[in-house]
Every structure is written in C-alpha cells, then in structure tokens.
Motif scaffolding. Sequence first.
Motif, PDB file in Angstrom:
ATOM      1  N   MET A 141       0.831  -1.171   0.000  1.00 47.84           N
ATOM      2  CA  MET A 141       0.000   0.000   0.000  1.00 47.84           C
ATOM      3  C   MET A 141       0.884   1.246   0.000  1.00 47.84           C
ATOM      4  SD  MET A 141      -2.426   1.549   2.997  1.00 47.84           S
ATOM      5  CE  MET A 141      -1.063   1.969   4.043  1.00 47.84           C
ATOM      6  N   SER A 142       0.576   2.192  -0.867  1.00 46.25           N
ATOM      7  CA  SER A 142       1.258   3.479  -0.846  1.00 46.25           C
ATOM      8  C   SER A 142       0.226   4.569  -0.585  1.00 46.25           C
ATOM      9  CB  SER A 142       1.993   3.731  -2.151  1.00 46.25           C
ATOM     10  OG  SER A 142       1.082   3.811  -3.221  1.00 46.25           O
ATOM     11  N   ILE A 143       0.719   5.711  -0.132  1.00 50.61           N
ATOM     12  CA  ILE A 143      -0.146   6.851   0.160  1.00 50.61           C
ATOM     13  C   ILE A 143       0.325   8.022  -0.681  1.00 50.61           C
ATOM     14  CG2 ILE A 143      -0.934   8.460   1.941  1.00 50.61           C
ATOM     15  CD1 ILE A 143      -0.294   6.161   3.968  1.00 50.61           C
ATOM     16  N   THR A 144      -0.605   8.641  -1.392  1.00 51.03           N
ATOM     17  CA  THR A 144      -0.306   9.827  -2.193  1.00 51.03           C
ATOM     18  C   THR A 144      -1.088  10.994  -1.630  1.00 51.03           C
ATOM     19  OG1 THR A 144       0.126   8.518  -4.169  1.00 51.03           O
ATOM     20  CG2 THR A 144      -0.400  10.842  -4.507  1.00 51.03           C
ATOM     21  N   VAL A 145      -0.385  12.105  -1.468  1.00 50.04           N
ATOM     22  CA  VAL A 145      -0.997  13.319  -0.954  1.00 50.04           C
ATOM     23  C   VAL A 145      -0.842  14.402  -2.019  1.00 50.04           C
ATOM     24  CG1 VAL A 145      -0.987  15.017   0.912  1.00 50.04           C
ATOM     25  CG2 VAL A 145      -0.349  12.642   1.385  1.00 50.04           C
ATOM     26  N   ASN A 146      -1.956  14.984  -2.420  1.00 46.30           N
ATOM     27  CA  ASN A 146      -1.940  16.127  -3.336  1.00 46.30           C
ATOM     28  C   ASN A 146      -2.106  17.379  -2.503  1.00 46.30           C
ATOM     29  OD1 ASN A 146      -1.833  14.302  -5.409  1.00 46.30           O
ATOM     30  ND2 ASN A 146      -3.873  14.715  -6.181  1.00 46.30           N
ATOM     31  N   LEU A 147      -1.111  18.257  -2.561  1.00 40.45           N
ATOM     32  CA  LEU A 147      -1.172  19.525  -1.844  1.00 40.45           C
ATOM     33  C   LEU A 147      -1.318  20.633  -2.870  1.00 40.45           C
ATOM     34  CD1 LEU A 147       1.220  17.694  -0.223  1.00 40.45           C
ATOM     35  CD2 LEU A 147       0.746  19.538   1.351  1.00 40.45           C
ATOM     36  N   HIS A 148      -2.390  21.408  -2.751  1.00 41.40           N
ATOM     37  CA  HIS A 148      -2.639  22.535  -3.637  1.00 41.40           C
ATOM     38  C   HIS A 148      -2.208  23.799  -2.891  1.00 41.40           C
ATOM     39  CE1 HIS A 148      -5.219  20.258  -6.492  1.00 41.40           C
ATOM     40  NE2 HIS A 148      -5.392  19.512  -5.422  1.00 41.40           N
ATOM     41  N   TYR A 149      -1.097  24.386  -3.336  1.00 43.37           N
ATOM     42  CA  TYR A 149      -0.596  25.620  -2.732  1.00 43.37           C
ATOM     43  C   TYR A 149      -1.137  26.812  -3.511  1.00 43.37           C
ATOM     44  CZ  TYR A 149       2.955  23.013  -0.122  1.00 43.37           C
ATOM     45  OH  TYR A 149       3.605  22.169   0.739  1.00 43.37           O
ATOM     46  N   THR A 150      -1.681  27.802  -2.805  1.00 42.69           N
ATOM     47  CA  THR A 150      -2.139  29.024  -3.453  1.00 42.69           C
ATOM     48  C   THR A 150      -1.555  30.222  -2.725  1.00 42.69           C
ATOM     49  OG1 THR A 150      -4.154  29.057  -2.108  1.00 42.69           O
ATOM     50  CG2 THR A 150      -4.318  28.051  -4.292  1.00 42.69           C
ATOM     51  N   GLY A 151      -1.348  31.276  -3.500  1.00 41.98           N
ATOM     52  CA  GLY A 151      -0.809  32.513  -2.948  1.00 41.98           C
ATOM     53  C   GLY A 151      -1.162  33.661  -3.870  1.00 41.98           C
ATOM     54  N   LYS A 152      -0.407  34.744  -3.760  1.00 46.57           N
ATOM     55  CA  LYS A 152      -0.644  35.925  -4.590  1.00 46.57           C
ATOM     56  C   LYS A 152       0.630  36.322  -5.315  1.00 46.57           C
ATOM     57  CE  LYS A 152      -4.197  37.788  -1.566  1.00 46.57           C
ATOM     58  NZ  LYS A 152      -4.570  38.868  -0.665  1.00 46.57           N
ATOM     59  N   ASP A 153       0.450  36.923  -6.477  1.00 49.66           N
ATOM     60  CA  ASP A 153       1.565  37.504  -7.234  1.00 49.66           C
ATOM     61  C   ASP A 153       2.691  36.509  -7.516  1.00 49.66           C
ATOM     62  OD1 ASP A 153       0.244  40.004  -7.238  1.00 49.66           O
ATOM     63  OD2 ASP A 153       1.041  40.432  -5.234  1.00 49.66           O
ATOM     64  N   GLY A 154       2.319  35.287  -7.864  1.00 52.03           N
ATOM     65  CA  GLY A 154       3.325  34.290  -8.231  1.00 52.03           C
ATOM     66  C   GLY A 154       4.030  33.630  -7.069  1.00 52.03           C
ATOM     67  N   SER A 155       3.536  33.841  -5.851  1.00 45.73           N
ATOM     68  CA  SER A 155       4.235  33.306  -4.677  1.00 45.73           C
ATOM     69  C   SER A 155       4.270  31.777  -4.630  1.00 45.73           C
ATOM     70  CB  SER A 155       3.630  33.864  -3.390  1.00 45.73           C
ATOM     71  OG  SER A 155       2.274  33.506  -3.272  1.00 45.73           O
ATOM     72  N   ALA A 156       3.235  31.114  -5.128  1.00 43.64           N
ATOM     73  CA  ALA A 156       3.239  29.645  -5.108  1.00 43.64           C
ATOM     74  C   ALA A 156       4.337  29.105  -6.022  1.00 43.64           C
ATOM     75  CB  ALA A 156       1.873  29.101  -5.520  1.00 43.64           C
ATOM     76  N   ARG A 157       4.511  29.709  -7.185  1.00 47.78           N
ATOM     77  CA  ARG A 157       5.585  29.294  -8.096  1.00 47.78           C
ATOM     78  C   ARG A 157       6.955  29.594  -7.502  1.00 47.78           C
ATOM     79  NH1 ARG A 157       4.189  30.737 -14.339  1.00 47.78           N
ATOM     80  NH2 ARG A 157       2.023  30.090 -14.284  1.00 47.78           N
ATOM     81  N   LYS A 158       7.088  30.760  -6.886  1.00 44.81           N
ATOM     82  CA  LYS A 158       8.369  31.137  -6.270  1.00 44.81           C
ATOM     83  C   LYS A 158       8.731  30.157  -5.163  1.00 44.81           C
ATOM     84  CE  LYS A 158       7.712  35.995  -7.360  1.00 44.81           C
ATOM     85  NZ  LYS A 158       7.257  37.283  -6.828  1.00 44.81           N
ATOM     86  N   PHE A 159       7.722  29.738  -4.397  1.00 42.53           N
ATOM     87  CA  PHE A 159       7.931  28.743  -3.343  1.00 42.53           C
ATOM     88  C   PHE A 159       8.485  27.445  -3.948  1.00 42.53           C
ATOM     89  CE2 PHE A 159       5.915  24.902  -1.556  1.00 42.53           C
ATOM     90  CZ  PHE A 159       6.531  24.846  -0.318  1.00 42.53           C
ATOM     91  N   ALA A 160       7.816  26.926  -4.987  1.00 41.89           N
ATOM     92  CA  ALA A 160       8.254  25.678  -5.612  1.00 41.89           C
ATOM     93  C   ALA A 160       9.658  25.834  -6.190  1.00 41.89           C
ATOM     94  CB  ALA A 160       7.268  25.245  -6.693  1.00 41.89           C
ATOM     95  N   GLN A 161       9.927  26.971  -6.809  1.00 42.39           N
ATOM     96  CA  GLN A 161      11.260  27.206  -7.376  1.00 42.39           C
ATOM     97  C   GLN A 161      12.327  27.215  -6.292  1.00 42.39           C
ATOM     98  OE1 GLN A 161      10.226  30.822  -9.453  1.00 42.39           O
ATOM     99  NE2 GLN A 161      10.059  29.760 -11.421  1.00 42.39           N
ATOM    100  N   GLU A 162      12.030  27.833  -5.156  1.00 40.45           N
ATOM    101  CA  GLU A 162      13.011  27.856  -4.071  1.00 40.45           C
ATOM    102  C   GLU A 162      13.178  26.472  -3.444  1.00 40.45           C
ATOM    103  OE1 GLU A 162      14.310  30.310  -0.062  1.00 40.45           O
ATOM    104  OE2 GLU A 162      12.844  31.209  -1.433  1.00 40.45           O
ATOM    105  N   MET A 163      12.093  25.723  -3.341  1.00 37.48           N
ATOM    106  CA  MET A 163      12.203  24.355  -2.836  1.00 37.48           C
ATOM    107  C   MET A 163      13.157  23.540  -3.708  1.00 37.48           C
ATOM    108  SD  MET A 163      10.381  23.483  -0.087  1.00 37.48           S
ATOM    109  CE  MET A 163      10.026  21.741  -0.325  1.00 37.48           C
ATOM    110  N   ILE A 164      13.068  23.739  -5.014  1.00 36.76           N
ATOM    111  CA  ILE A 164      13.923  23.005  -5.947  1.00 36.76           C
ATOM    112  C   ILE A 164      15.355  23.536  -5.906  1.00 36.76           C
ATOM    113  CG2 ILE A 164      14.331  22.498  -8.396  1.00 36.76           C
ATOM    114  CD1 ILE A 164      11.169  22.620  -8.656  1.00 36.76           C
ATOM    115  N   SER A 165      15.515  24.858  -6.058  1.00 42.02           N
ATOM    116  CA  SER A 165      16.855  25.440  -6.153  1.00 42.02           C
ATOM    117  C   SER A 165      17.660  25.305  -4.863  1.00 42.02           C
ATOM    118  CB  SER A 165      16.779  26.910  -6.579  1.00 42.02           C
ATOM    119  OG  SER A 165      16.183  27.697  -5.567  1.00 42.02           O
TER     120      SER A 165
END
Length: 114
Positions: free
Chosen positions: A1-25
């Motif tokens: 058995m595996s567990i998958t979690v979908n997390l929907h991040y929302t913000g303003k002015d591109g903040s959700a993308r900036k968050f993901a980019q910083e998590m990666i970089s």
Amino acid sequence: MSITVNLHYTGKDGSARKFAQEMISSGTVEKIRAEKGNLRYEYYLPFNAAGEAGDEVLLIDSWESQEAIDAHHASPMMKTIAALRDKYDLHMTVERFVSDENGVPEADKDFIRK
C-alpha cells in the motif's frame, strides 16, 4: 500500500511558483526525494479553463507507508518547508489517496492508452 498526498498551494503575485522554485533550487526537493519511503515528490502547474496557469502549484507527494510520512513530518525538512510556506504566505488544501492493492480493474484497461 502506498499513500499519495496532493497539496494545492495558493498565494498571490506568483508566490506559489516562487515557493516551488526555491524548494527546488535550495536542494530541499532532492533531500525529500532521498528520504526513506519517498516514492514521488513533484510540482505541477494547474491550468484554468482559459488554458492559463493561475497562482496555484500542485505537489504530488507519494510515500510507501504512513510510517514513512510520519518520519518525514518529524524530519528537519519540515521546518524548512514551513518557513518557506510562511515566507511566501501560502495556503493549502490537501487530498489524500491510498493505493488500490488490486491495481487497475480489467474493465478500465480498455481506456488506457500505452
């Protein structure tokens, strides 16, 4: 058995993308992927009806077991993630799925193109 979690991040002015980019970089994503029991950790951009990416990022996060998720939640990575969520003032909704041990039903296989 595996567990998958979908997390929907929302913000303003591109903040959700900036968050993901910083998590990666910052290398945080690679560290999480290297944790015992992690099966998948990937970010995606959902598109609206007009075909445009809004200010939401979807994280698909899969683990071998609840124990692996619990270990991840107890790891130092969670402090990093929480600090970045605060930095970008993100809000989340969460969906959780448990794998079907029987796989894809025969009746559904006709609809899957390989």
